[in-house]
Design an enzyme around this catalytic site. Structure first.
Site, mmCIF file in Angstrom:
data_model
loop_
_atom_site.group_PDB
_atom_site.id
_atom_site.type_symbol
_atom_site.label_atom_id
_atom_site.label_comp_id
_atom_site.label_asym_id
_atom_site.label_seq_id
_atom_site.Cartn_x
_atom_site.Cartn_y
_atom_site.Cartn_z
ATOM 1 N N GLU A 264 0.843 -1.186 0.000
ATOM 2 C CA GLU A 264 0.000 0.000 0.000
ATOM 3 C C GLU A 264 0.889 1.249 0.000
ATOM 4 O OE1 GLU A 264 -3.695 1.783 2.696
ATOM 5 O OE2 GLU A 264 -2.197 0.480 3.638
ATOM 6 N N LYS A 339 -10.013 0.746 -1.657
ATOM 7 C CA LYS A 339 -10.056 0.553 -0.212
ATOM 8 C C LYS A 339 -11.424 1.008 0.272
ATOM 9 C CE LYS A 339 -7.255 1.271 3.950
ATOM 10 N NZ LYS A 339 -6.001 1.856 4.481
ATOM 11 N N CYS A 373 -5.140 -3.319 3.204
ATOM 12 C CA CYS A 373 -4.795 -3.070 4.605
ATOM 13 C C CYS A 373 -5.982 -3.188 5.570
ATOM 14 C CB CYS A 373 -4.124 -1.704 4.718
ATOM 15 S SG CYS A 373 -3.230 -1.454 6.279
#
Length: 506
Positions: A264, A339, A373
């Site tokens: 990321e 995300k 993440c």
């Protein structure tokens, strides 16, 4: 047992017929007319020799299994034994079929209790896998049903057998051999008085079945993952960043990896040139590089013959700042992922917003999922991807402290267990003292597996050294996941209580 000198599984031959006939007579005392003629056995052997096997003990026939291959779609759900056998002529057999249909299995009474039937069923399963057929099927008798027919419907009887409230030696044995009841067959076998002419259609699915592909390409079963544990360091330009990225792509593709996974915000060092701006302005300047980076990755995926997961980068969409990444396939196609859950820090410091798109992606190595993440800490997302057929979950991450890394690490491992999939995580290491909100990094890139006998005991397939720039190469076997789903010590996907809850995308 003391007198057994030899147990042999062999193909049935016509010279065995006289002995086979005597074995059938001994086995079917309640159905004396259910004896195959010599001409019928000859037809079966001529049409499908591999499907006709016997078990011999001390060179004496102890049991037999007869079968044909059928095009299953041509038969109605409520077919009869006459239908499936072509009125006992076996004209329904076709080498172009997709299912092995069991015609007969029996063990002579004096040899019962030695689990010889299991050997015959195991042979059929191995034959099915070897011939790349969808599975096995047969109509199973329920010989104890006549004792309960006045009070129970066939369905109620089967339910009680499955709950061990009623003992049915035939059905219990078949269920214990991984066959699952599909439906009740009425008037299946004429003359089966004990079963009241009912049968249970039992099926076994070949988890290794591959649909015949007319194209030269094929779905890979052993997939090689290449993880990039990226060092955050000052870069003067985008060219410098991409030169380092290409170095790693060259390295993992040199080991013939199928995927390269970047972390990321791997391009965060480029914000140093805008450190005079406010933090929200600096990351929006960084977002201006994203389109070019994606195009460069797409070219690298083709030239190095590798699927690249670009980690993540900031991107402006309709005036809003998102955290996104791209799957650049080696065939030249591209997919975008977002995300969905931004961290409190991303929202507060940068004004970043979460995306709305969640999907599994098709690749030449099967279906994959990608969660950035923080998204890995929300189990619903990976479960939805598992329901779409995901085999490998990729998690590019960025964490500054060991606390943050531990959250990602342990949640990612949980995702592997609960979704019966592989999970690969890759992060960045090092320091960026001249970049606000990106000053320190902590990472250890890893590949996780479910925890069962076919996998590492601790569920860790491979791992890097903490906080060191390096690559990680690991092979994962997709067929092991199929086997786990059907025969694992625990079966997290199959055992879900969907009668109590459901999970769906809006």
């Amino acid at each position: 047992m003391e007198n057994i000198e030899n147990i042999e599984l062999a193909y049935l031959t016509l010279t065995d017929y006289h002995e086979l006939r005597e074995a059938m007579i001994a086995s079917y005392t309640s159905m004396p007319d259910s004896i195959w003629g010599e001409a019928q056995i000859k037809t079966l052997i001529n049409k499908f020799p591999e499907g006709q096997v016997v078990i011999k003990i001390n060179n004496q026939i102890a049991g037999c299994a007869l079968s044909i291959i059928v095009d299953y779609d041509k038969f109605e759900d409520n077919h009869t034994y006459e239908d499936i056998t072509g009125n006992y002529t076996f004209s329904t057999h076709t080498n172009e079929g997709d299912i092995i249909y069991g015609i007969d299995v029996f063990i002579k009474p004096e040899f019962r209790g030695l689990r010889l039937g299991r050997r015959l069923y195991d042979y059929r399963k191995e034959l099915c896998e070897r011939l790349n057929l969808k599975g096995l099927a047969f109509g199973g008798r329920i010989p104890n049903y006549h004792k309960y027919a006045d009070s129970l419907t066939p369905k109620e009887y089967i339910d009680k057998v499955r709950r061990k409230e009623i003992h049915d030696p035939v059905l219990n044995f078949q269920i214990s051999n991984d066959f699952h009841p599909a439906r009740i067959l009425k008037n299946y076998l004429k003359g089966d008085a004990n079963s009241h002419d009912y049968a249970v259609l039992l099926e076994w699915d070949n988890i290794y079945y591959e649909k015949k592909n007319k194209k030269a390409s094929t779905i890979k079963k052993i997939v090689r993952l290449g993880l990039v544990q990226w060092q955050m360091r000052p870069y003067k330009s985008l060219d410098d960043v991409m030169e380092q990225a290409e170095f790693f792509i060259d390295a993992v593709s040199g080991y013939r990896s199928d995927f390269a996974l970047f972390p990321e915000f791997f391009n965060a060092p480029l914000m140093a040139e805008n450190n005079h701006l406010s933090t929200p302005e600096a990351i929006r300047e960084l977002a201006k590089h994203t389109a070019e980076i994606v195009q460069r990755f797409a070219k690298l995926a083709i030239s190095y013959n590798i699927n690249i997961i670009t980690g993540s980068m900031p991107e402006m969409v309709d005036g809003k700042l998102h955290n996104v990444g791209y799957l650049c396939r080696r065939d030249g196609s591209m997919e975008r992922y977002e995300k969905l859950h931004v961290t409190p820090d991303e929202a507060k410091v940068w004004g970043m917003v979460g995306g709305n798109k969640l999907q599994a992606f098709d690749t030449d190595c099967g279906k994959i999922g990608i969660l950035i993440c923080y998204d890995s800490e929300f189990p619903e997302l990976s479960r939805l991807l598992a329901d779409e057929g995901m085999d490998i979950l990729f998690v590019p991450f960025l964490t500054d402290t060991q606390n943050g890394f531990s959250r990602v690490r342990h949640c990612a491992q949980a995702r592997a267990i609960e979704n019966e999939c592989y999970v690969a995580i890759a992060g960045s290491v090092g320091n960026l003292p001249k970049v606000q909100n990106m000053d320190i990094q902590f990472a250890q890139s890893m590949v996780f597996t479910p925890c069962d006998f076919a996998f590492p005991t601790n569920g860790v397939k491979a791992e890097t050294t903490q906080n060191s720039e390096m690559i990680l190469i690991a092979d994962v076997d997709i067929d092991l996941l199929r086997n786990l789903n059907q025969f694992g010590s625990v079966r997290n996907l199959k055992d879900r209580r969907l009668d109590l809850f459901e999970l769906r995308k809006k």
